[in-house]
Design a protein around this motif. Structure first.
Motif, PDB file in Angstrom:
ATOM      1  N   PRO A  50     -84.899  33.225  -8.318  1.00 54.59           N
ATOM      2  CA  PRO A  50     -84.977  33.481  -9.762  1.00 54.59           C
ATOM      3  C   PRO A  50     -86.039  34.521 -10.118  1.00 54.59           C
ATOM      4  O   PRO A  50     -85.805  35.370 -10.981  1.00 54.59           O
ATOM      5  CB  PRO A  50     -85.327  32.111 -10.347  1.00 54.59           C
ATOM      6  CG  PRO A  50     -84.802  31.121  -9.358  1.00 54.59           C
ATOM      7  CD  PRO A  50     -85.019  31.775  -8.025  1.00 54.59           C
ATOM      8  N   LYS A  62     -84.869  37.973  -9.344  1.00 56.40           N
ATOM      9  CA  LYS A  62     -83.840  38.436 -10.284  1.00 56.40           C
ATOM     10  C   LYS A  62     -84.461  38.814 -11.634  1.00 56.40           C
ATOM     11  O   LYS A  62     -84.007  39.755 -12.295  1.00 56.40           O
ATOM     12  CB  LYS A  62     -82.757  37.383 -10.485  1.00 56.40           C
ATOM     13  CG  LYS A  62     -81.566  37.916 -11.292  1.00 56.40           C
ATOM     14  CD  LYS A  62     -80.329  37.094 -11.114  1.00 56.40           C
ATOM     15  CE  LYS A  62     -79.136  37.715 -11.844  1.00 56.40           C
ATOM     16  NZ  LYS A  62     -79.239  37.656 -13.300  1.00 56.40           N
ATOM     17  N   VAL A  93     -83.758  26.077 -14.038  1.00 56.41           N
ATOM     18  CA  VAL A  93     -84.554  27.273 -13.788  1.00 56.41           C
ATOM     19  C   VAL A  93     -85.812  27.243 -14.658  1.00 56.41           C
ATOM     20  O   VAL A  93     -85.755  26.872 -15.831  1.00 56.41           O
ATOM     21  CB  VAL A  93     -83.724  28.538 -14.087  1.00 56.41           C
ATOM     22  CG1 VAL A  93     -84.550  29.801 -13.856  1.00 56.41           C
ATOM     23  CG2 VAL A  93     -82.471  28.565 -13.217  1.00 56.41           C
ATOM     24  N   GLU A 139     -87.979  30.016 -14.938  1.00 58.51           N
ATOM     25  CA  GLU A 139     -88.331  31.368 -15.364  1.00 58.51           C
ATOM     26  C   GLU A 139     -87.525  31.686 -16.620  1.00 58.51           C
ATOM     27  O   GLU A 139     -86.294  31.776 -16.565  1.00 58.51           O
ATOM     28  CB  GLU A 139     -88.033  32.383 -14.257  1.00 58.51           C
ATOM     29  CG  GLU A 139     -88.956  32.271 -13.056  1.00 58.51           C
ATOM     30  CD  GLU A 139     -88.667  31.075 -12.161  1.00 58.51           C
ATOM     31  OE1 GLU A 139     -89.552  30.666 -11.398  1.00 58.51           O
ATOM     32  OE2 GLU A 139     -87.534  30.547 -12.230  1.00 58.51           O
ATOM     33  N   VAL A 194     -84.317  34.052 -17.048  1.00 57.27           N
ATOM     34  CA  VAL A 194     -83.035  33.778 -16.386  1.00 57.27           C
ATOM     35  C   VAL A 194     -82.667  32.290 -16.460  1.00 57.27           C
ATOM     36  O   VAL A 194     -81.829  31.820 -15.702  1.00 57.27           O
ATOM     37  CB  VAL A 194     -83.045  34.251 -14.913  1.00 57.27           C
ATOM     38  CG1 VAL A 194     -83.080  35.773 -14.835  1.00 57.27           C
ATOM     39  CG2 VAL A 194     -84.207  33.643 -14.137  1.00 57.27           C
ATOM     40  N   SER A 195     -83.296  31.553 -17.361  1.00 59.52           N
ATOM     41  CA  SER A 195     -82.939  30.138 -17.498  1.00 59.52           C
ATOM     42  C   SER A 195     -81.813  29.985 -18.510  1.00 59.52           C
ATOM     43  O   SER A 195     -81.673  30.784 -19.436  1.00 59.52           O
ATOM     44  CB  SER A 195     -84.155  29.319 -17.930  1.00 59.52           C
ATOM     45  OG  SER A 195     -84.442  29.500 -19.302  1.00 59.52           O
ATOM     46  N   GLN A 210     -78.225  26.615 -12.508  1.00 58.15           N
ATOM     47  CA  GLN A 210     -78.870  27.835 -12.012  1.00 58.15           C
ATOM     48  C   GLN A 210     -78.832  28.997 -12.996  1.00 58.15           C
ATOM     49  O   GLN A 210     -79.431  30.049 -12.744  1.00 58.15           O
ATOM     50  CB  GLN A 210     -78.254  28.240 -10.672  1.00 58.15           C
ATOM     51  CG  GLN A 210     -78.477  27.177  -9.590  1.00 58.15           C
ATOM     52  CD  GLN A 210     -78.130  27.683  -8.209  1.00 58.15           C
ATOM     53  OE1 GLN A 210     -78.696  28.655  -7.729  1.00 58.15           O
ATOM     54  NE2 GLN A 210     -77.179  27.012  -7.568  1.00 58.15           N
ATOM     55  N   SER A 267     -80.075  32.838 -12.769  1.00 56.84           N
ATOM     56  CA  SER A 267     -80.999  33.087 -11.660  1.00 56.84           C
ATOM     57  C   SER A 267     -80.322  33.722 -10.451  1.00 56.84           C
ATOM     58  O   SER A 267     -80.991  34.209  -9.548  1.00 56.84           O
ATOM     59  CB  SER A 267     -81.671  31.778 -11.230  1.00 56.84           C
ATOM     60  OG  SER A 267     -80.721  30.876 -10.673  1.00 56.84           O
TER      61      SER A 267
END
Length: 684
Positions: free
Chosen positions: A128, A131, A484, A486, A489-490, A650, A653
């Motif tokens: 994650p 990314k 996730v 972060e 990207v969550s 996910q 991520s």
């Protein structure tokens, strides 16, 4: 009184909607932007080697700070579009847009990200985190980071203008819907409409101190007429007003005309694309999607149209013959389609949307939907009272894990109101992320526009409305079930736009599942379960006129793609020419010349679907294939957990295709979609 838009993000995790006033919004945003600019300057001036903790973590906090100041304002602009909230939204939006461009074109910040991506520790970051950084570098380039200064300034000017025009497009549409109404004083004109629909129209009239029944252009009111009213002239009148909203035609011709806005929006998008080195805006749009090129998307849509068109033509021929036999209608018109389709469905399948309504009271549908999700994903959903909302109809719900620990929350705003944007949508309120002070839990808005309940009775949904509710809740689950930490990207963040509809369309499949329906479809008065024969008819209805429904979506997708791909500044937008050419290719029935569908196509002119409306069909392939995995395993519990842990948990991520393969074990195929919609037989 302290400004409620500036609450501390950890100790005050939800917007104080009972205290929010329009006059708070601009000072709050100004304060946050000033704070962020100062913090960013300090970060970049520090001269230290960037790391996750010294660069990305502070930037995520800054992003969260803006979300908390701006998110409630943007949300209230959609659900409570009063003059005061509209004014403050329009004052604040350019400030936010300017700040976003300023950050995205910061050479120093770009170099910091670049240094981080080239650092030794980058390889040790989690997937994650890597990314987050690679997505940011891509977005810097798409924001013109590599352009000469003059072109950067041009990019900024164009982006600010686009933001303004897209907001104005949505405002014109809201205003056009609010401005039109028809007062009916002779109840016989409403023959065929349900008692609930007539009662809702009577309540609208009463609220304006009028005697009779007030028909409007919000979708529940329009649908009640176009699908059920026996009076053909009334259907034609409503159709004409609805099909010409915010245009140069119809009863409000020129009053809220979106035509000039469309021309300018398309021109400016083309300018942006060319500034960034793309041939057209469709190429630019696809850089953040699963599909690799406009040619691939066009081929995908055209292939589906080829498969669906013979069936659609047969369905239309059958409908024309039915209308002729039933009422002597020798020329079927667009305002006849929904009306005779519903009657044909009743005759062929013994199924009526209105007859199903009593089995779908909102409280029961919610309980059934929650029970399904609890069973699939091993969670609990409970009402969360005492949380401030923006309207008395809004309820709040907590998601809890198997141990009863809360990990997410959503607001549900189900009913149509005059100041509320039409349609249905999910939006994020707060995103999940790990902060220096602990884990921040996600929250979401789920918004629909169902007919409000009559006094003393629950709101009763059609099956189509049940599908809508499940669809939007699928988006909500994508946001709320993320694991996730972060923020960038969550949940739904960082997800390719043509994959973002996968969880929502996946949920629609359960609205046809016998076991699920038996669990919640119960008569609101007697408590009797929906009979098994009706469930089977409902399942059969899934392929009823599926050819026509498929072509309609493909028409929209091809129009959107080609409008942006083929734009020529020497000719202009050619909106009507483009939609006509697409219809000549895929449609089996053309609307009248006055139809102005594009003028109200807010998905592509005011929303996030520009050169991306194909995403609905693209994601439908993914969702049908995903549901087929449940069918193939006999709906084994582990399949639900696997879907939760791959696709939902996910978020953004990983790349969408990577997550799909992780769940399914292979790339998607179109087979399940064709089978579910009955098109595989038609093509064979």
């Amino acid at each position: 009184m302290p400004n409620p838009l500036l609450n501390d993000p950890i100790t005050q995790p939800l917007p104080a909607f009972d205290q929010l006033q329009p006059e708070h919004a601009e000072p709050a945003l100004d304060a946050v932007l000033e704070q962020n600019r100062a913090q960013l300057a300090a970060l970049l001036a520090a001269g230290q080697t960037p790391t996750w903790n010294t660069l990305i973590e502070p930037l995520e906090t800054m992003s969260d700070r803006i979300q908390r100041a701006w998110g409630p304002v943007s949300h209230l602009f959609s659900v409570n579009n009063t003059p005061a909230w509209r004014e403050v939204y329009n004052v604040c939006l350019p400030k936010l847009t300017e700040y976003s461009i300023e950050v995205s074109q910061s050479e120093a910040l770009y170099q910091a990200y670049l240094a981080l991506s080239n650092s030794a520790e980058f390889a040790d970051y989690s997937t994650p985190r890597r990314k987050v950084i690679t997505d940011a570098l891509r977005d810097f380039k798409l924001s013109g980071i590599g352009l000469p200064d003059a072109d950067k300034e041009r990019y900024k000017t164009v982006s600010l203008k686009l933001s303004e025009l897209q907001t104005k497009f949505e405002e014109h549409l809201i205003d056009a819907i609010q401005a039109w109404s028809k007062l009916v004083t002779d109840e016989s004109l409403l023959a065929g409409m349900s008692e609930a629909a007539r009662q809702a129209a009577a309540e609208k009239a009463k609220s304006k101190d009028l005697q009779g029944w007030l028909l409007t252009l919000d979708f529940p009111s329009f649908d009640a007429v176009i699908t059920y009213a026996d009076n053909r002239a009334l259907r034609e009148e409503l159709y004409t007003a609805y099909a010409t909203r915010a245009s140069d035609q119809g009863p409000q011709a020129g009053q809220f005309d979106n035509g000039p806005l469309m021309d300018e929006i398309l021109s400016l998008r083309h300018t942006l694309a060319q500034l960034l080195g793309f041939a057209n805006y469709a190429e630019l749009s696809l850089t953040t999607k699963m599909a690799e090129s406009p040619t691939e998307v066009d081929s995908f849509l055209a292939d589906l149209a080829h498969r669906a068109k013979p069936r659609a033509q047969a369905e239309l021929d059958e409908l024309r013959a039915f209308a002729l036999r039933l009422d002597g209608i020798d020329t079927l018109q667009p305002w006849d389609i929904a009306y005779y389709s519903e009657k044909l469905k009743t005759e062929k399948l013994g199924l009526s949307e209105e007859a199903l309504r009593p089995y779908f009271p909102i409280p029961g549908v919610l309980r059934g939907m929650f029970a399904l999700v609890e069973r699939l994903y091993g969670i609990r959903i409970e009402e969360a009272p005492g949380i401030a909302t923006w309207h008395a109809d809004v309820t709040t719900w907590a998601l809890k894990n198997a141990e009863g620990i809360e990990f997410g929350l959503f607001y549900l705003d189900p009913y149509a109101r005059p100041e509320k944007r039409s349609g249905a949508w999910m939006d994020e309120c707060i995103s999940r992320r790990r902060t220096p002070d602990g884990l921040q839990h996600p929250s979401a808005y789920l918004v629909c526009n169902f007919t409000p309940p009559p006094a003393g009775k629950p709101a009763l949904l059609t099956h189509d409305e049940v599908l809508t509710l499940f669809h939007e809740f699928g988006h909500g689950l994508h946001h709320l079930l993320t694991a996730v930490e972060e923020g960038s990207v969550s949940g739904i963040r960082g997800v390719a736009w043509d994959a973002v509809e996968l969880p929502s369309q996946f949920m629609e499949n359960w609205c046809y599942d016998p076991a699920t329906l038996r669990g919640f479809a119960r008569h609101w008065e007697s408590g009797a379960a929906l009979p098994d024969d009706q469930i089977e008819k409902l399942r059969a209805s899934r392929s009823f006129q599926s050819g026509l429904a498929t072509l309609r979506q493909l028409e929209f997708g091809l129009f959107d793609l080609r409008l942006h791909r083929d734009y020529d500044p020497s000719i202009g937008a050619r909106v009507l020419d483009t939609i006509q050419a697409v219809r000549d290719e895929v449609a089996v029935m053309h609307p009248p010349a006055f139809n102005r569908m594009p003028w109200s196509f807010s998905h592509i002119f005011a929303g996030g679907y520009a050169a991306g409306y194909y995403s609905y069909k693209w994601a439908e392939v993914l969702s049908a294939d995903a549901f087929a995995a449940f069918e193939e395993t006999g709906f084994a519990p582990e399949t639900g957990i696997r879907f939760r842990d791959t696709v939902l948990a996910q978020g953004g991520s990983k790349e969408a295709m990577e997550l799909f393969i992780e769940f399914r074990g292979r790339k998607p195929t179109v087979d399940a979609l064709l089978r579910h919609s009955g098109l595989s037989e038609a093509h064979a």
